[in-house]
Design an enzyme around this catalytic site. Structure first.
Site, mmCIF file in Angstrom:
data_model
loop_
_atom_site.group_PDB
_atom_site.id
_atom_site.type_symbol
_atom_site.label_atom_id
_atom_site.label_comp_id
_atom_site.label_asym_id
_atom_site.label_seq_id
_atom_site.Cartn_x
_atom_site.Cartn_y
_atom_site.Cartn_z
ATOM 1 N N GLY B 203 0.830 -1.211 0.000
ATOM 2 C CA GLY B 203 0.000 0.000 0.000
ATOM 3 C C GLY B 203 0.856 1.249 0.000
ATOM 4 C CG ASN B 273 7.647 5.079 -1.897
ATOM 5 O OD1 ASN B 273 7.299 4.028 -2.401
ATOM 6 N ND2 ASN B 273 6.787 6.032 -1.574
ATOM 7 C CG ASP B 316 8.040 5.714 -6.216
ATOM 8 O OD1 ASP B 316 8.020 5.121 -5.129
ATOM 9 O OD2 ASP B 316 7.287 5.416 -7.157
#
Lengths: 152, 562
Positions: B203, B273, B316
């Site tokens: 997620g 990240n 990211d």
């Protein structure tokens, strides 16, 4: 089971009928219903396939939480259909000849939206799909350790 | 009107198939047996083959001399019925597990199968009903199962962890591990260690608080949880704003299976990240333990040490990918990690000390890491609305797909991506289950390539590379037969000479690869298994193939029996 507003009535003329504006029925444009919950937490509901409408009615069935659902399916149409329904373990299938009635015992987690449909012919393409929408929250032990966060 | 015809009760769909409904009972797979997995190469007992993540097999029947004769032995077509979550972005990403002739493999949308590993016959199947509308950043995927204690363990899209009976596929226990309303999911292959099932969170694009869980393998009860974002006052919290809410949404999910050192009793998960991915202005500081390898005590869940590959990430650059364990000739216990940021790290896995760092990709513009590990950012989205181009792009120099290590050659075989991206900062408010990026991102549609890089981790020297016109999107597998197997984004499954990089064999599977092959043997015959089916976050790692053929088949290859 209780039925609330029927969103299909708000659609432009013909989108909710077979071979009107289009060849079939707009997907998921049936009414909205709610399952009823028994004392043991088991939920019950009935969906029907009305004559010539090619939809499940209600098209959207709302459950208050995940768990076991005893679903009654009635085919009032003059054609044969079926239903392939979501279930933990394996999808369940029931054949629904003209003017028939059957049941399905389903176990689903919540929350989320689960679709089902009739997989005979191109019933799904012509609109014979339904949704089971599960509300509620996950158990507290599964939630992140943080303060409540904003939702849309 | 007459009474209704009795339609009876709905039945499981598999009753209308040739599925037998049961698999042969296999010998008990327990912790001790997985510890010795390398001594029984006829089986592939755990996600990476062995706890160390080397993805190396001692099987050598398929060799450089005969690999040209390798042919399909059987094909399993996963298929699906009805509407599935993330239907347009599904991908068959699992690594098949094999125990004594039975293969256990998972697919997209909560599906799991037991197959006869010799014939491909479907023995049982399980389908976890997956919500169609679950928040998935990177496709409808699952990376595999863990097998042991007579059970098959799987994580699900709606953040459950389940255990199935290995002989029947019947559910034994089901634990809700995360909150789907908060944007949590689970896509990782569980890892069985001792009597626990280790499962990390997914997620990463939804501002969750990443964590690693250990569940009792028999009951599903959670033993411990290790959050990878510290609360205020906990060690590492000083790397987050002390007057804000950033830590609550900080990311650092552990969505790739950790490796494990049984002597140190340490798990080595990588972390994802920080969130938001590209907008660092709302989270000043290094943001521990994002983009890190975190050494976690398997017995308690406590953090023993960490190493952060990209402090205060603005690109990211998840560091979730594997941390491969190997030992130096002098006995030093090391760890290798090829990070999204384009650098290859060698650490001392007893204490996290940096041993060596060097680039393994050609183009790095986001910043620079000096030989002593000092990180200097150079290009990043800083001003609102101003596009910034950088290499590697958010998919990284290597994505989650795994490298492998051969003790024979001493080389690490890295699937490399050379693709950049442009990010334009767009600040947004956080809301649960809504993507929390902080930028608009466009990955380069042209000017990309890839290669398999054979690197000596002791020196940093690249011994050879096999170049490919598209980024490499699948895991490598290396065998004692001197072969490196890897799938390509264009559908070919290939074998390279592990010593030279020469391509010795290929087979077109009809859909691109984004999975992890494994190898096993039955009755003395070696097989190589690979799931195919291109999808997932294609726009991130190979946008030039967004229109490529998809699929969801599992191919198994072997030498002819004559």
């Amino acid at each position: 089971m209780t039925t609330t507003d029927d969103p299909s009535g708000k659609l432009a003329d013909g989108l909710h009928r077979q071979n009107a504006t289009g060849l079939g029925r707009l997907l998921g444009s049936g009414g909205v219903g709610h399952a009823e919950e028994g004392p043991d937490g088991t939920m019950t509901a009935t969906v029907r396939i009305p004559e010539d409408e090619l939809c499940f009615e209600p098209g959207t069935l709302i459950l208050p939480h995940g768990g076991n659902l005893e679903l009654t399916l009635i085919n009032d149409d003059k054609n044969t259909h079926c239903a392939v329904l979501p279930h933990n373990g394996d999808p369940k299938i029931i054949w629904l000849v003209n003017h028939s009635k059957g049941t399905a015992s389903l176990n689903l987690d919540g929350p989320g939206t689960y679709y089902y449909g009739s997989t005979t012919g191109n019933d799904e393409g012509r609109g014979l799909t339904g949704a089971i929408v599960i509300g509620g929250e996950v158990p507290d032990h599964a939630k992140l350790d943080r303060p409540p966060q904003p939702r849309p | 009107m007459t009474d209704y015809v009795d339609a009876g009760a709905a039945i499981p769909q598999m009753q209308l198939s040739a599925i037998k409904g049961s698999a042969p009972a296999t010998g008990n797979v327990d912790h001790d047996r997985i510890l010795r997995a390398r001594t029984e190469p006829e089986n592939w007992l755990t996600y990476y083959g062995t706890f160390d993540g080397q993805r190396y097999s001692e099987l050598d029947q398929i060799s450089k001399d005969n690999v040209r004769r390798l042919s399909p032995a059987w094909v399993f077509q996963a298929g699906s019925t009805g509407m599935q979550a993330g239907a347009s972005t599904y991908s068959f990403e699992a690594c098949p597990i094999v125990v004594e002739g039975v293969m256990y493999v998972s697919g997209p949308d909560g599906r799991c199968w037991a197959l006869d590993a010799k014939t491909g016959a479907e023995l049982w199947r399980y389908k976890h009903a997956s919500p169609y509308d679950v928040s998935l950043c990177c496709g409808n995927v699952n990376r595999g199962v863990a097998v042991g204690h007579g059970k098959v363990y799987m994580a699900t899209l709606n953040a459950h962890v389940i255990a199935l009976d290995a002989t029947t596929g019947e559910k034994v226990w089901d634990t809700t591990a995360g909150d789907v309303r908060a944007g949590e999911s689970r896509t990782v292959a569980p890892l069985l260690v001792k009597d626990m099932v280790i499962v990390g969170s997914s997620g990463g694009e939804f501002g969750t608080r990443g964590c690693l869980d250990a569940f009792d393998a028999d009951t599903g009860e959670r033993r411990w949880r290790r959050y990878m974002i510290p609360k205020p006052g906990e060690p590492g919290s000083e790397t987050w704003p002390d007057d804000g809410e950033a830590w609550q949404r900080g990311g650092a999910n552990c969505w790739v299976t950790p490796t494990y050192d049984p002597e140190l009793e340490l798990l080595f998960p990588g972390t994802g990240n920080p969130a938001p991915d590209f907008d660092g202005g709302v989270r000043p500081g290094d943001n521990l333990y994002t983009d890190s390898v975190v050494a976690v005590d398997v017995n308690t869940g406590e953090i023993r040490w960490h190493y952060q590959f990209t402090p205060h990430d603005l690109w990211d650059y998840d560091s979730t990918m594997e941390n491969l364990l190997f030992d130096a000739p002098d006995g030093r216990k090391l760890m290798a990690h090829a990070d999204k940021n384009g650098y290859f790290f060698v650490l001392d896995r007893t204490n996290g000390e940096l041993v060596r760092v060097f680039p393994f990709v050609d183009r790095i513009t986001w910043g620079e890491i000096s030989p002593d590990g000092k990180v200097t950012p150079k290009l990043y989205p800083d001003e609102e609305g101003v596009p910034v181009h950088f290499w590697p792009g958010p998919a990284g120099g290597k994505e989650w797909t795994h490298m492998s290590y051969s003790p024979q050659t001493g080389l690490v075989y890295i699937p490399v991506q050379e693709v950049g991206a442009t990010a334009t900062r767009r600040r947004r408010e956080f809301k649960e289950s809504i993507p929390y990026w902080g930028a608009g991102v466009a990955v380069d549609l042209e000017d990309f390539y890839g290669f398999v890089s054979a690197v000596d981790p002791l020196t940093g020297e690249e011994k050879w590379r096999w170049r490919y016109e598209y980024p490499m999107t699948a895991s490598t597998l290396v065998t004692a037969g001197g072969l490196v197997f890897v799938g390509l984004a264009t559908g070919e499954f290939i074998a390279l000479d592990a010593a030279t990089g020469e391509k010795l064999w290929q087979f077109q599977c009809g859909s691109g690869h984004h999975s992890s092959p494994s190898t096993y043997s039955i009755d003395g015959r070696q097989y190589v298994a690979v799931p195919t089916g291109f999808g997932g976050w294609v726009e991130g790692f190979t946008p030039g193939l967004l229109g490529a053929a998809s699929g969801d088949s599992l191919f198994v290859f072997a030498l002819p029996e004559d």
